[in-house]
Enzyme design. Structure first.
Site, PDB file in Angstrom:
ATOM      1  CG  HIS A   1      80.971-100.632  13.695  1.00 59.23           C
ATOM      2  ND1 HIS A   1      80.698-101.156  13.142  1.00 59.23           N
ATOM      3  CD2 HIS A   1      82.215-100.013  14.391  1.00 59.23           C
ATOM      4  CE1 HIS A   1      82.142-101.027  12.137  1.00 59.23           C
ATOM      5  NE2 HIS A   1      83.163-100.123  13.228  1.00 59.23           N
TER       6      HIS A   1
ATOM      7  CB  ALA B   1      90.157 -86.764 -12.672  1.00 62.73           C
TER       8      ALA B   1
ATOM      9  N   GLY C   1      85.454 -87.365  -0.063  1.00 60.54           N
ATOM     10  CA  GLY C   1      86.597 -87.994  -0.648  1.00 60.54           C
ATOM     11  C   GLY C   1      88.037 -87.248  -0.351  1.00 60.54           C
TER      12      GLY C   1
ATOM     13  NE  ARG D   1      78.222-100.635   7.032  1.00 53.45           N
ATOM     14  CZ  ARG D   1      78.718-101.813   6.355  1.00 53.45           C
ATOM     15  NH1 ARG D   1      79.733-102.182   6.073  1.00 53.45           N
ATOM     16  NH2 ARG D   1      78.197-101.933   4.836  1.00 53.45           N
TER      17      ARG D   1
HETATM   18  P1  ADP Z   1      82.902 -85.402  -3.234  1.00 47.37           P
HETATM   19  O1  ADP Z   1      82.679 -86.730  -2.572  1.00 47.37           O
HETATM   20  O2  ADP Z   1      81.477 -84.455  -2.799  1.00 47.37           O
HETATM   21  O3  ADP Z   1      83.265 -85.126  -4.511  1.00 47.37           O
HETATM   22  P2  ADP Z   1      85.675 -84.723  -2.210  1.00 47.37           P
HETATM   23  O4  ADP Z   1      85.674 -84.173  -0.624  1.00 47.37           O
HETATM   24  O5  ADP Z   1      86.049 -85.170  -3.373  1.00 47.37           O
HETATM   25  O6  ADP Z   1      84.116 -84.582  -1.731  1.00 47.37           O
HETATM   26  O7  ADP Z   1      85.430 -83.210  -3.006  1.00 47.37           O
HETATM   27  C1  ADP Z   1      85.100 -82.162  -2.831  1.00 47.37           C
HETATM   28  C2  ADP Z   1      84.125 -81.015  -3.184  1.00 47.37           C
HETATM   29  O8  ADP Z   1      85.598 -80.709  -4.946  1.00 47.37           O
HETATM   30  C3  ADP Z   1      83.681 -81.360  -4.250  1.00 47.37           C
HETATM   31  O9  ADP Z   1      82.190 -81.469  -4.119  1.00 47.37           O
HETATM   32  C4  ADP Z   1      83.485 -80.529  -5.098  1.00 47.37           C
HETATM   33  O10 ADP Z   1      83.398 -79.295  -5.328  1.00 47.37           O
HETATM   34  C5  ADP Z   1      85.309 -80.397  -5.816  1.00 47.37           C
HETATM   35  N1  ADP Z   1      85.957 -81.056  -5.724  1.00 47.37           N
HETATM   36  C6  ADP Z   1      86.664 -82.341  -5.801  1.00 47.37           C
HETATM   37  N2  ADP Z   1      87.860 -82.571  -7.437  1.00 47.37           N
HETATM   38  C7  ADP Z   1      87.359 -81.641  -8.467  1.00 47.37           C
HETATM   39  C8  ADP Z   1      87.841 -81.199  -9.829  1.00 47.37           C
HETATM   40  N3  ADP Z   1      88.962 -82.763  -9.830  1.00 47.37           N
HETATM   41  N4  ADP Z   1      87.460 -80.871 -10.421  1.00 47.37           N
HETATM   42  C9  ADP Z   1      86.765 -79.938  -9.530  1.00 47.37           C
HETATM   43  N5  ADP Z   1      86.107 -80.105  -8.616  1.00 47.37           N
HETATM   44  C10 ADP Z   1      86.764 -81.073  -7.523  1.00 47.37           C
END
Ligand code: ADP
Length: 432
Positions: free
Chosen positions: A222, A338, A398, A225
């Site tokens: 917070h 994706a 994510g 930001r």
């Molecule tokens: P980021 O924001 O780095 O994408 P996420 O937590 O969403 O972080 O994803 C973690 C890791 O998982 C990513 O860095 C990526 O290497 C892998 N990843 C996520 N989704 C996919 C996908 N659909 N295909 C291949 N690798 C993926």
């Protein structure tokens, strides 16, 4: 717990059976002389009566006397035996030669055979045959009943331990799932009361540490930001004032500040998701509409990049009760990934399972995720090496956020290999 009970019972039964086999023999062996003397005393009276019966008759009639006595004493056996055929040991022979009777002792130190001399060549043998089958069965029945009684006592003793250990296990599980206020509530008088007390203290310490960290993260996020927004605003205002040569650099700086702001936002959502379960909504929604609205926000980018996408519903989907905000958040992250990692197509599939659960998969035809990394990618800030390049990824938060959003609703989020060649993320939400 049942395993402990069975093992403990087996150990006790084996020890009990072993003791039954070995201890009586060991005791009889150690106190042989005392057992002999006792049995000789016990048999003295009957022996002298039997011997008297023989001595009252002439020698030629001894076989007849033996037959008569055998009838009277049955099922005990009375036999007239020649001294040299009686297979006597030295001790028995010495006693018989001195006109004394001898005994042979068997199990538990009780006599089995009594030998008494009639004259220098003959002796009379009184023998107890083995117990009949029904008596043997009854004796074993007693042993079995003792075993059952021991099992009953064991159950009585184990039951409170069982209950308290189950409680400890459930509390540990709840703590692991993030319910940090959970405690065992096992009273100190319980046999594992001390252990439970230490466990509860540890849970309290953990809760305090986790809360401190969460509060720190929230406060820092917070606090960050406001200066970040000011910095962004200030840099944008500077744009017109700096010479044209410095503008490119300035725009790069604005980009960095916005990235930092995005990270702070992600961090805030990640820490908020921890309470997802408490704050979740339950709304009946059409799954297709929910997925369509999520994809709608990506439509422009998808079309712009020429990505082919499809939503497939495998059966007639009734409306489903879930938290639309949390679910949409998770699906958004999966679709965004994706899009980042696919080659040219992505597919969303919806299915209602037999137990009423809903299965939503997001898959693509990209590079996929190696099997050994499939659990780790759900950890916060975990990114695969190949996506360290900022242009292909975010901050590694994510998937951690998506998993919290789904688990907060009692569901699961896992990843597997897609038939399209890339990754297949599977959201499973339970019915109700
Ligand atoms: P980021 O924001 O780095 O994408 P996420 O937590 O969403 O972080 O994803 C973690 C890791 O998982 C990513 O860095 C990526 O290497 C892998 N990843 C996520 N989704 C996919 C996908 N659909 N295909 C291949 N690798 C993926």
């Amino acid at each position: 717990m049942l395993k402990i009970l069975v093992r403990l019972y087996l150990v006790i039964i084996v020890a009990y059976a072993g003791a039954l086999l070995l201890i009586p023999d060991a005791i009889v062996g150690a106190f042989h002389a005392r057992f002999m003397a006792y049995n000789l005393d016990q048999t003295k009276g009957v022996q002298s009566l039997i011997v008297r019966q023989f001595q009252q008759a002439p020698r030629e009639q001894w076989p007849a006397v033996a037959q008569e006595l055998a009838k009277d004493f049955a099922p005990l056996e009375v036999q007239l035996l020649a001294m040299d055929k009686a297979e006597l040991d030295d001790e028995e022979r010495a006693r018989l030669e001195h006109g004394l009777h001898a005994v042979r002792i068997a199990d538990w130190g009780y006599y089995e055979t009594v030998l008494a001399p009639l004259d220098k060549q003959w002796l009379v043998r009184l023998h107890s045959p083995p117990d009949p089958l029904d008596i043997n069965v009854l004796s074993w029945g007693v042993t079995v009943l003792i075993g059952a009684a021991m099992l009953g006592c064991l159950l009585l003793w184990v039951w409170p331990h069982w209950r308290d250990l189950e409680r400890l296990k459930e509390t540990a599980r709840s703590l692991g799932q993030g319910q940090m206020s959970e405690r065992t509530h096992i009273p100190p008088r319980s046999n594992i009361g001390e252990l439970a007390g230490v466990f509860d203290t540890m849970a309290g310490d953990l809760e305090r540490h986790v809360n401190q960290q969460r509060e720190l993260l929230n406060a820092v996020s917070h606090e960050l930001r406001t200066p970040l927004t000011r910095l962004d605003f200030g840099l944008v205002l500077l744009y017109d004032e700096v010479p044209a040569t410095a503008r490119k650099r300035l725009l790069e700086l604005v980009g960095h500040v916005r990235e930092l702001d995005e990270l702070v936002l992600e961090l805030l959502s990640y820490s908020r998701m921890e309470f997802a379960e408490q704050g979740r909504e339950r709304v009946e929604v059409s799954l297709l509409e929910l997925v369509d609205s999520v994809l709608g926000s990506f439509a422009e980018e998808l079309d712009g990049r020429g990505i082919q996408w499809e939503v497939r519903s495998e059966n007639d989907l009734p409306r489903f009760v879930l938290d639309p905000r949390l679910t949409a958040r998770a699906v958004q992250n999966l679709v965004r990934n994706a899009m980042r990692y696919c080659d040219e197509s992505l597919l969303l599939r919806l299915r209602l399972e037999d137990d009423g659960a809903c299965l939503l998969t997001v898959e693509d035809d990209g590079i996929g995720i190696p099997a050994e990394e499939r659990e780790r990618i759900f950890q916060p800030f975990y990114r695969l090496d190949r996506s360290r390049d900022r242009s292909t990824g975010g901050f590694g938060l994510g998937l951690a956020i998506s998993r919290r959003a789904i688990e907060g609703q009692g569901g699961t989020l896992t990843v597997a290999q897609s038939a399209l060649g890339g990754a297949q993320f599977r959201i499973r939400l339970p019915a109700g």
